[in-house]
Design an enzyme around this catalytic site. Structure first.
Site, short mmCIF file in Angstrom:
data_model
loop_
_atom_site.label_atom_id
_atom_site.label_comp_id
_atom_site.label_asym_id
_atom_site.label_seq_id
_atom_site.Cartn_x
_atom_site.Cartn_y
_atom_site.Cartn_z
N CYS A 113 0.84 -1.20 0.00
CA CYS A 113 0.00 0.00 0.00
C CYS A 113 0.87 1.25 0.00
CB CYS A 113 -0.94 -0.02 1.21
SG CYS A 113 -2.13 1.33 1.22
N CYS A 114 1.91 1.26 0.84
CA CYS A 114 2.83 2.41 0.87
C CYS A 114 3.52 2.58 -0.48
CB CYS A 114 3.87 2.25 1.97
SG CYS A 114 3.29 2.62 3.64
N CYS A 200 -1.11 8.78 7.15
CA CYS A 200 -2.45 8.37 6.72
C CYS A 200 -3.33 8.09 7.95
CB CYS A 200 -2.35 7.13 5.87
SG CYS A 200 -1.53 7.41 4.29
N CYS A 203 -3.43 4.61 9.61
CA CYS A 203 -2.13 4.09 10.04
C CYS A 203 -1.44 4.98 11.07
CB CYS A 203 -1.22 3.92 8.83
SG CYS A 203 -1.87 2.76 7.62
N CYS A 227 7.94 4.35 6.33
CA CYS A 227 7.05 3.93 5.27
C CYS A 227 7.78 3.53 4.01
CB CYS A 227 6.08 5.05 4.92
SG CYS A 227 6.93 6.54 4.43
S1 SF4 Z 1 0.53 4.75 5.60
FE1 SF4 Z 1 -1.12 3.16 5.54
S2 SF4 Z 1 -2.75 3.94 4.19
FE2 SF4 Z 1 -0.91 5.22 3.91
S3 SF4 Z 1 0.08 4.38 2.15
FE3 SF4 Z 1 1.04 3.37 3.93
S4 SF4 Z 1 -0.18 1.54 4.37
FE4 SF4 Z 1 -1.35 2.80 2.91
#
Ligand code: SF4
Length: 243
Positions: A113-114, A200, A203, A227
């Protein structure tokens, strides 16, 4: 790079920012999540004239962050802000195959996701730049304490060499907040609700008094507080050569 470090090592943060704008002109930009450190540097750079900022809108930010972005645009017309969004197709494929909140299920999913929401847009934001500026501070994480005021970095997807400048590296949290108060700098109201670090919404959580400043990031993971914007997949500083 050592020559550049010699040029800036005894300068203040504001002086380093002035040096960066003079040295790199339109080829340098501040990477901003509109956290407290970024707001300090936005205020400092606005006093110097026009400057470039980019931010990664992951699509999962807090509403308070969007409010601050609006506020900052009004307060700092000198700021040339570029908002980077993730690739729509990549987001759709990811959430349709793994779920909207895939990051809670595994570290692998969280990194995926990151990657889609941050790393790929970061690579596009850095393309064409010679240098980027970050709000990293040495006392935030052990990884960050190994960084330097100026480093050789690589753009994640292209491996293009780029200079990374960390003007607040040696600042303390108190220095950041003293500057914000003394200069009436707008800041994210989540900081007043126990969020020292804001990313985010799903998170990031508030921390308890005495907890580590990065404890609210990916709190369900045991020891990963980065991240991937500033470290590699193993949590090591593989994209930064400390000089
Ligand atoms: S911080 Fe969480 S929601 Fe944001 S990009 Fe990374 S995993 Fe995805």
């Amino acid at each position: 790079m050592e020559n550049l470090l010699v040029e800036i090592k005894d300068r203040s943060a504001a002086e380093i920012l002035a040096w960066a704008l003079d040295k790199f002109g339109a080829k340098v930009a501040l990477a901003s999540s509109f956290g407290a450190e970024d707001m300090v540097m936005i205020d400092m750079m606005a006093k110097l004239g026009q400057f470039k900022v980019f931010t990664l809108d992951t699509g999962r930010l807090h509403e308070e962050t969007y409010q601050l972005i609006c506020q900052a645009r009004e307060r700092y017309p000198q700021m040339d802000l570029r908002v980077m969004f993730p690739d729509r197709t990549a987001v759709e494929e990811m959430v349709n195959s793994k779920g909207i909140n895939l990051f809670y299920e595994s570290v692998e999913n969280r990194k995926a996701c990151c990657y889609v929401r941050k790393i790929e847009p970061l690579s596009r934001a850095l393309a064409g730049l010679d240098a980027w500026i970050t709000g990293l501070r040495a006392d935030q994480t052990p990884n960050r304490s190994a960084m330097n005021l100026i480093e050789t970095d690589r753009v994640p997807l292209t491996q293009q060499t780029i200079v990374k400048i960390n003007p607040l590296l040696h600042w303390t949290n108190d220095q950041v907040w003293n500057y914000i108060k003394e200069n009436n700098v707008p800041y994210n109201v989540l900081h007043d609700r126990g969020f020292p670090s804001i990313g985010c919404a799903p998170c990031t959580r508030a921390i308890e008094p005495g907890e580590d400043l990065r404890a609210g990031r990916w709190w369900w993971e045991l020891d990963n507080k980065e991240c991937g914007l500033h470290v590699g997949a193993e949590g090591k500083l593989v994209r930064a050569t400390v000089t």
